[in-house]
Enzyme design. Structure first.
Site, PDB file in Angstrom:
ATOM      1  N   TYR A  80       4.444  18.572  11.707  1.00 16.67           N
ATOM      2  CA  TYR A  80       5.510  17.641  12.071  1.00 16.67           C
ATOM      3  C   TYR A  80       6.878  18.294  12.202  1.00 16.67           C
ATOM      4  CZ  TYR A  80       2.156  14.346   9.929  1.00 16.67           C
ATOM      5  OH  TYR A  80       1.041  13.633   9.580  1.00 16.67           O
ATOM      6  N   CYS A 111      -2.266  33.527  10.327  1.00 13.66           N
ATOM      7  CA  CYS A 111      -2.163  34.135  11.649  1.00 13.66           C
ATOM      8  C   CYS A 111      -1.883  33.071  12.712  1.00 13.66           C
ATOM      9  CB  CYS A 111      -3.450  34.899  11.961  1.00 13.66           C
ATOM     10  SG  CYS A 111      -3.324  35.947  13.412  1.00 13.66           S
ATOM     11  N   GLU A 166       0.817  -1.209   0.000  1.00 10.17           N
ATOM     12  CA  GLU A 166       0.000   0.000   0.000  1.00 10.17           C
ATOM     13  C   GLU A 166       0.857   1.269   0.000  1.00 10.17           C
ATOM     14  OE1 GLU A 166      -2.417  -0.365   3.463  1.00 10.17           O
ATOM     15  OE2 GLU A 166      -3.622  -2.014   2.672  1.00 10.17           O
ATOM     16  N   PRO A 167       1.698   1.459  -1.017  1.00 13.30           N
ATOM     17  CA  PRO A 167       2.526   2.672  -1.037  1.00 13.30           C
ATOM     18  C   PRO A 167       1.699   3.901  -1.386  1.00 13.30           C
ATOM     19  CG  PRO A 167       2.786   1.478  -3.086  1.00 13.30           C
ATOM     20  CD  PRO A 167       1.911   0.622  -2.207  1.00 13.30           C
ATOM     21  N   GLY A 168       2.065   5.024  -0.803  1.00  9.27           N
ATOM     22  CA  GLY A 168       1.435   6.299  -1.142  1.00  9.27           C
ATOM     23  C   GLY A 168       2.507   7.347  -1.385  1.00  9.27           C
TER      24      GLY A 168
END
Length: 418
Positions: free
Chosen positions: A322, A348, A278-280
């Protein structure tokens, strides 16, 4: 031999190009901020994974959560990919893109009843269940509409993916899956339950994994469970290793698809069961760049210098979420000694920062910059915070470019309100 990663955005004497197409020319017509993607990069990355596993029965399920723009999903389908969906909306996008229901896997830690009813009625290929309770709900829904749902149970092996804590999913402290030690009994207890048929077992330990060892350990744990289930009489059609393969945001050494295959194939061959991948990010990450314009510059008495862009955390959330690193290049070559710049957005929020003290040639108002490696978890995570409109997306293919999503307007947004 390492297979070189194709990088679509390259500086030239005439400015930055994407597969030979002028980035400046695209921005001049479409405006900024704008996402630009390389179809060639996506094809190359997909094929590198497919080739790495060519010696073993496998299926690639592209993870739509990385980038679910319809044209991108259609491109992956044309390459022979199947689809991994993490919501009912992604299931519907996959169907709209032309995937057969049987080519869709439905994952997700909090599937609603409506989502499950739709997926079961459509006949998706596999529902990756997250708990014993979800298995029971799937079975009840399937019985109520006279269907049998194909399911796999997601197991949590308590393996540290050694990635950012916010994208780690395989530890016992994470919300995902069921404890590995409980999974065999759950299969035993429900193997004869009307409404479901077990066709696989699923694992996914995290995202942006940069070394082979966590992936090898996860494969070993999954295959051991699959062998136990086979001994129990559960006829599995596949084992699902999930995704997580990282990309080189900072240019440091990175596990390649070939090295990934080398690490996990010996484990898979112990059972001989076809594998689902399941690579993304690994498929679309390098393909994209966010193009933005400098709208202001300023310097504080302590010497700190800011370049303020017209793109912010509403267009690219990863740095704020992150603290992630992205390479940033001027679209047109700049002269002058490098200096430490804070590259920031207009939102902001003090966290609306793309880079702190990044060494770059001086930037001026109206200059264009490209924030690279944003094909994954870029536009797909965008928002309307501060009432900002979603940026357009452009696909470059064969020397031509096409707007695959137009810029959102205020009328689009307010059409939902009263």
């Amino acid at each position: 031999m390492r297979r070189l990663v194709y990088l679509p955005f390259q500086p030239t004497s005439d400015g930055l190009v994407c597969d030979g197409v002028s980035v400046h020319a695209i921005a001049a017509q479409v405006g900024t901020p704008v996402y630009i993607y390389s179809a060639r990069s996506i094809r190359d990355a997909f094929r590198s994974i497919d080739e790495a596993f060519a010696s073993y029965p496998h299926a690639i399920h592209y993870a739509l959560k990385a980038n679910s723009t319809l044209a991108i999903v259609r491109l992956l389908r044309s390459l022979g990919s199947r689809a991994d969906a993490n919501s009912g909306g992604e299931v519907r996008v996959a169907l709209r893109a032309g995937f057969a229901p049987t080519d869709i896997g439905f994952s997700g830690v909090g599937k609603t009843r409506d989502e499950l009813e739709f997926a079961i009625a459509e006949g998706v290929g596999t529902i990756n269940a997250e708990s014993a309770g979800e298995l029971d709900r799937i079975a009840a829904i399937a019985r109520s509409i006279g269907r049998e749902a194909r399911v796999a149970l997601r197991v949590n092996p308590d393996i540290d993916a050694r990635s950012h804590p916010n994208i780690s999913t395989g530890l016992k402290s994470n919300k995902f899956g069921v404890p590995l030690e409980d999974a065999r009994q759950m299969y035993r207890d429900r193997s004869s339950l009307d409404g479901i048929r077990f066709v696989g077992v699923h694992i996914h330990i995290g995202s942006q994994i940069t070394t082979a060892e966590p992936l090898r350990r996860a494969a070993g744990a999954l295959v051991t469970l699959a062998i136990q289930l086979r001994d129990d009489g559960v006829a599995l059609e596949h084992v699902d290793l999930g995704g997580g393969l990282g990309i080189a945001y900072e240019g440091r050494p990175m596990i390649t698809p070939a090295e990934y295959a080398t690490a996990v194939l010996p484990e898979l061959r112990r059972a001989g069961i076809p594998v689902v991948l399941e690579p993304g990010r690994a498929v679309v990450g390098h393909s994209g760049a966010l193009i933005a314009q400098v709208v202001d510059t300023k310097q504080y008495p302590d010497g700190r210098q800011f370049a303020v862009l017209d793109a912010g955390m509403t267009e690219l959330l990863r740095p704020a979420l992150y603290g992630s690193f992205h390479r940033i290049l001027p679209v047109d070559a700049r002269r002058g000694d490098e200096q430490a710049l804070d590259i920031v957005g207009p939102i902001c929020e003090s966290s609306d920062v793309f880079a702190r003290e990044r060494a770059m040639a001086p930037l001026c108002v109206d200059d264009l910059v490209a924030i690279l490696d944003t094909g994954a978890y870029g536009a797909v995570m965008a928002s309307n915070y501060n009432r900002r409109m979603l940026a357009p997306e452009v696909l470059v293919d064969g020397g031509q470019w096409t707007v695959i999503r137009r810029r959102q307007t205020l009328e689009d947004v307010l059409a939902l309100e009263r």
